[in-house]
Design an enzyme around this catalytic site. Sequence first.
Site, mmCIF file in Angstrom:
data_model
loop_
_atom_site.group_PDB
_atom_site.id
_atom_site.type_symbol
_atom_site.label_atom_id
_atom_site.label_comp_id
_atom_site.label_asym_id
_atom_site.label_seq_id
_atom_site.Cartn_x
_atom_site.Cartn_y
_atom_site.Cartn_z
ATOM 1 N N LYS A 141 0.901 -1.062 -0.158
ATOM 2 C CA LYS A 141 0.034 0.102 -0.045
ATOM 3 C C LYS A 141 0.771 1.134 -0.039
ATOM 4 O O LYS A 141 2.068 1.365 0.459
ATOM 5 C CB LYS A 141 -0.821 -0.001 1.083
ATOM 6 N N ARG A 189 -10.202 -11.781 1.903
ATOM 7 C CA ARG A 189 -11.109 -13.007 1.451
ATOM 8 C C ARG A 189 -10.342 -14.020 1.472
ATOM 9 O O ARG A 189 -10.976 -14.952 1.719
ATOM 10 C CB ARG A 189 -11.665 -12.495 0.010
#
Length: 498
Positions: free
Chosen positions: A279, A353
């Site tokens: 990120k 996920r």
Amino acid sequence: MDFGIKVGIPEKQRGACVVVGIFESRKLSDPAKTLDKATDGYITGILRNGDMEGKASTTLLLHNVPNTLCKRVLLVGLGKEKDFGDKAYLDAMRATFNALNKTGAVDATLFLTEISIKDREDDWKISQTVIIAMESIYCFDRHKSKPEENKRLLHKVTLNATDSARLTVGKEAIQQGLAIAHGMNLAKDLGNLAPNICTPTYLADQAKEIAKTHKLKISVLEQKDMEKLGMGALLAVARGSRQPAKLIVVEYQGHKKTEKPVVLVGKGVTFDTGGISLKPSPDMDEMKYDMSGAASVLGTLTAITEMKLAINVVAIIPATENMPDGNATKPGDVVTSMSGQTIEILNTDAEGRLILCDALTYAERYKPEMVIDIATLTGACVIALGNVATGLISNDDKLAQELLRAGQQSADRAWQLPLWDDYQDLLKSNFADIANIGGRTAGTITAACFLSRFTKEYRWAHLDIAGTAWKSGKEKGSTGRPVPLLTQFLITRAREMN
Ligand code: BES
Ligand code: MN
Ligand code: ZN
């Protein structure tokens, strides 16, 4: 903070402060009228002088009002009477406690919960008041070398009931509000803790402590246990971290053993750097909140134990860091999940996920009545719904409706997005059964589509709390959401089952 409820009239209260509401423009609420009469028009006199209009979120503090027995009277603006609904009520309550906390009052008697709002009963107004009062005194100073000087003195709040027949309901609503507030406080503390302290191991230790105090069943699976179970997706995220991943399972049994449990699965990424798909640096510190799903599950668990709710609940928390490292998962890696489905990891930042899918497969062994996962899953959800509504996606419309209602009821709202097959195609992979990302569009939905491949055995709903679990900016911090929604959902279920 102590809460009580009794039947009384404003001018007869002996305490440090009495609170009454004023509508715009200068229209007295019923308790304010009573007080005005007893004080020979003192309140209307003040209003006529122009010191208060009754606009929403304004307050005016009065001292030594003649013919009263209390030290102070706080006037709270309620806005226009015809607009007085949920939001106006909650805003007025926030303004009330902000103002009270700035005074030297040690106690206060509120004549606000009896003002009627469309479609809301006493219990709603009372439990919301308790939650807001508790929020107003929440302070996180665990990382300060000296505790912040606490000037707040308020420690007793008395609510008013219009007649004694309403006291029982009122007392129950206070208990319920307190249980939710305590659960929120726990969730906030865990979210606010620095990520070097709040590691997967710390989360497991916290869960153990909760289990010990409330005599709940707990098991913590270690990485070698997860390997045996074939949790290749969860372990792929943990590869880059020096902190060992944990799979925490806590069981609350408030009902017959034969009753199927509600399973809550909370994303517990204690820090999300993105992994090799790193990120950008600005605001990366906020990724310590990436375990807010886990925190809300633990908070909900403490709330329902406090209420001794007659329901069975299993909490499952996959906990790990997502870090870059020589050993970390790379874009392009293919892993096998516990379900047997293979996953091409195209972006290591779509890690939530990956840990959830194995936890969702693991949930099958509890033969759940339903499974709800709670996760700070997508930035796309923040763009779509901001920090007002939690994203909701489900494979069962009845369950979705129940959750939407619980959100309405607890002032912790969710909004449903579709889980149509048309979106599933976006997850096609050339090399494995499924890719872990779906491209730039419909990010919240494709994330849920990914999860839906692992939830075919039961009724399932997914709550994306990326926008609602914390606040950025000056008031940066954890919100404790969606503990109110989840707790309300379980309260309603327990009531309907028994
Ligand atoms: N934890 C983030 C989601 C997130 C982003 C929460 C911003 C709160 C604020 C999640 O693991 C993530 O990185 N999601 C990616 C998915 C993408 C790579 C498909 C995202 O939303 O950018
Ligand atoms: Mn991520
Ligand atoms: Zn994440």
